[in-house]
Design an enzyme around this catalytic site. Structure first.
Site, PDB file in Angstrom:
ATOM      1  N   SER A   1     -47.921  13.283 -82.395  1.00 50.03           N
ATOM      2  CA  SER A   1     -48.532  14.050 -81.307  1.00 50.03           C
ATOM      3  C   SER A   1     -49.602  14.972 -81.849  1.00 50.03           C
ATOM      4  O   SER A   1     -49.529  15.419 -83.000  1.00 50.03           O
ATOM      5  CB  SER A   1     -47.472  14.876 -80.569  1.00 50.03           C
ATOM      6  N   CYS A   2     -50.617  15.249 -81.012  1.00 53.48           N
ATOM      7  CA  CYS A   2     -51.602  16.274 -81.333  1.00 53.48           C
ATOM      8  C   CYS A   2     -51.469  17.372 -80.279  1.00 53.48           C
ATOM      9  O   CYS A   2     -50.390  17.569 -79.736  1.00 53.48           O
ATOM     10  CB  CYS A   2     -53.006  15.688 -81.404  1.00 53.48           C
ATOM     11  N   ASN A   3     -52.533  18.073 -79.963  1.00 54.70           N
ATOM     12  CA  ASN A   3     -52.428  19.213 -79.048  1.00 54.70           C
ATOM     13  C   ASN A   3     -51.892  18.829 -77.675  1.00 54.70           C
ATOM     14  O   ASN A   3     -51.037  19.515 -77.113  1.00 54.70           O
ATOM     15  CB  ASN A   3     -53.798  19.888 -78.884  1.00 54.70           C
TER      16      ASN A   3
ATOM     17  N   ARG B   1     -51.773  15.119 -76.693  1.00 49.43           N
ATOM     18  CA  ARG B   1     -51.602  13.680 -76.568  1.00 49.43           C
ATOM     19  C   ARG B   1     -50.482  13.138 -77.446  1.00 49.43           C
ATOM     20  O   ARG B   1     -50.269  13.617 -78.565  1.00 49.43           O
ATOM     21  CB  ARG B   1     -52.902  12.955 -76.944  1.00 49.43           C
TER      22      ARG B   1
END
Length: 472
Positions: free
Chosen positions: A414-416, A418
């Site tokens: 995961s990123c910020n 997504r």
């Protein structure tokens, strides 16, 4: 092309580790400086990040490209890769400093080594070192070879860049503009510091009234050389005004319902650039998403250098081209007041250009993820499912099922906002079912890569997804 896009996606992922730590680290470094709070231990915390960016990038790239659900061994492999390279270069040539480029190379070598040797079988007597442990041995061997190679060829590369920098000096305003352009455009490759080293610490010579000789734009300016600072002044325009203009454009271009989230990230990025001269958190947020935007940024930086040269603005820095250095060095600078009107002009130039391009080209910068979309067959209960229910375990289970189950997951992180998933067989993925789960949208950059846009709660969904993956 598909493989290239997938590689760019993974490289973008690799940047998340160092970028996440940069804003706060940059701020506390500036606050801890001798001319501010003068708290050495606070500054040490910031230096722990910016003094080890090559290590962070090596670990990040290794994690990003390693094909494994458990990233612990790939991360350790990345650390061993950069540590081995660093120590090897100290033996080969102590003057070699590959910076972030060395970290990226080390991360790629570590990931390749892990993927190639993670299932290696050995004779029974050496079985403890087989399997996932074997890459830890192999990466040290490979990076010893890399250190020997780069110890020989890197000084040639560095000398070539130094010679090029010396040539720019004789080109006047155009030379400064080219230098500023290259300074920005080389950041993704970690090569900008090589060019900077010559300009900062070796460009030109100045003999003080006491007879002491100083070299380099920074050193000469601080020691009273009235001719120094022409190669440094443009940075104040970019850091104090240009990058905040980018931040405002990204914030204003974000979808209304996502601006509150974007405000915090871009506000922090603008403050970090203005106060602490740290631009990476903002630049890395769009350089891989849109090379067009980043090229425009580099061109504007070059233009800033040309304008400050033509206006004979000469101001230098010790920490960086930020508001603190601007105020501290104001008295010994030439035409420093012109920084303000020129900076304001560039703020609006950056803002309007970035805002226009983001909107016109529909560039998916932060806060511009796809709108929610449901398939025709979605029933009312599915439409009512949303992350506001806090049922992260249910969401993770349904997503995993729609993605083809645990056996179809090649990589997930995961990123910020997504959830980024790489699958083995895209034909078994039920994309419509995913869209029916109350997500904000879905992007498919390559045939096997999915970006499922969830929002700030993606961390909790990822946590539950990891539990499901690790339990099978």
């Amino acid at each position: 092309m598909s493989s290239f896009k997938a590689g760019i996606q993974k490289l973008g992922k690799a940047m998340l580790l160092p970028v996440a730590a940069m804003p706060f680290a940059g701020l506390i470094m500036r606050l801890a400086a001798d001319d501010m709070l003068n708290i050495a231990i606070l500054g040490a915390a910031g230096n722990a990040i910016f003094g080890n960016l090559d290590i962070l990038f090596a670990i990040g790239v290794a994690i990003g490209f390693a094909k494994a659900k458990d990233k612990a061994i790939p991360a350790l492999t990345g650390f061993l890769a950069i540590a081995t390279l660093q120590k090897g270069l100290e033996i080969m040539n102590p003057d070699v400093n590959m910076g972030i480029f060395g970290g990226i190379i080390s991360g790629l070598v570590a990931a390749w080594t892990y993927n190639r040797f993670k299932n290696q079988k050995l004779p029974m007597i050496f079985s403890f070192f087989a399997g996932e442990k074997f890459p830890l041995t192999m990466v040290m061997i490979l990076q010893t070879i890399s250190a020997a190679i780069f110890g020989i060829i890197w000084p040639i590369i560095q000398n070539g860049i130094d010679s090029f920098a010396a040539m720019l000096v004789g080109m006047g305003a155009l030379g400064v503009g080219i230098y500023m352009f290259l300074n920005r455009i080389l950041i993704p490759f970690g090569l900008h510091h090589v060019l900077n080293t010559y300009v900062y610490f070796d460009l030109g010579s100045y003999t003080s009234p006491s007879g002491e000789v100083f070299r380099g734009e920074i050193t000469r300016f601080i020691n009273g050389d009235p001719s120094a600072g022409l190669f440094l002044s443009g940075f104040f325009i970019v850091m104090m005004f240009g990058v905040p203009g980018i931040c405002l454009a990204i914030y204003r271009a974000a979808f209304k319902e996502k601006r509150e989230m974007v405000k915090g990230t871009m506000g922090s990025g603008a403050a970090t650039s203005f106060v602490a001269n740290i631009t990476e958190p903002v630049e890395f947020s769009f350089m891989f998403i849109s090379p067009l935007l980043y090229t425009v940024h580099a061109l504007f930086a070059g233009l800033a250098g040309i304008v400050t040269y033509l206006l004979d603005i000469r101001i230098g820095f010790t920490f960086g081209a930020c508001i603190i250095d601007y105020l501290i060095n104001f008295r010994i600078a030439t035409n420093p007041l012109l920084i303000i009107p020129v900076g304001i002009a560039f703020f609006f130039l950056y803002y309007f250009t970035f805002y226009y391009l983001i909107k016109k080209k529909n560039i998916p910068t932060l806060g511009r993820e796809e709108e929610k979309e449901y398939a025709d067959e979605a029933d009312e209960s599915e439409k009512d499912i949303s992350l506001a229910s806090k049922n992260y375990a249910y969401m993770a289970k349904k997503l995993l099922d729609a993605l083809g189950g645990v056996g179809n997951i090649e990589d997930a992180f995961s990123c910020n906002t997504r959830l980024r998933v790489e699958v083995k067989d895209p034909s078994v993925v039920d994309e419509q079912r995913i869209k029916q789960l109350g997500i904000s949208g879905m992007i498919k950059p390559t045939e096997t890569n999915y970006q499922i846009i969830i929002g700030l709660e993606v961390t909790y969904v990822m946590e539950e997804l990891n539990k499901l993956i690790q339990s099978n």
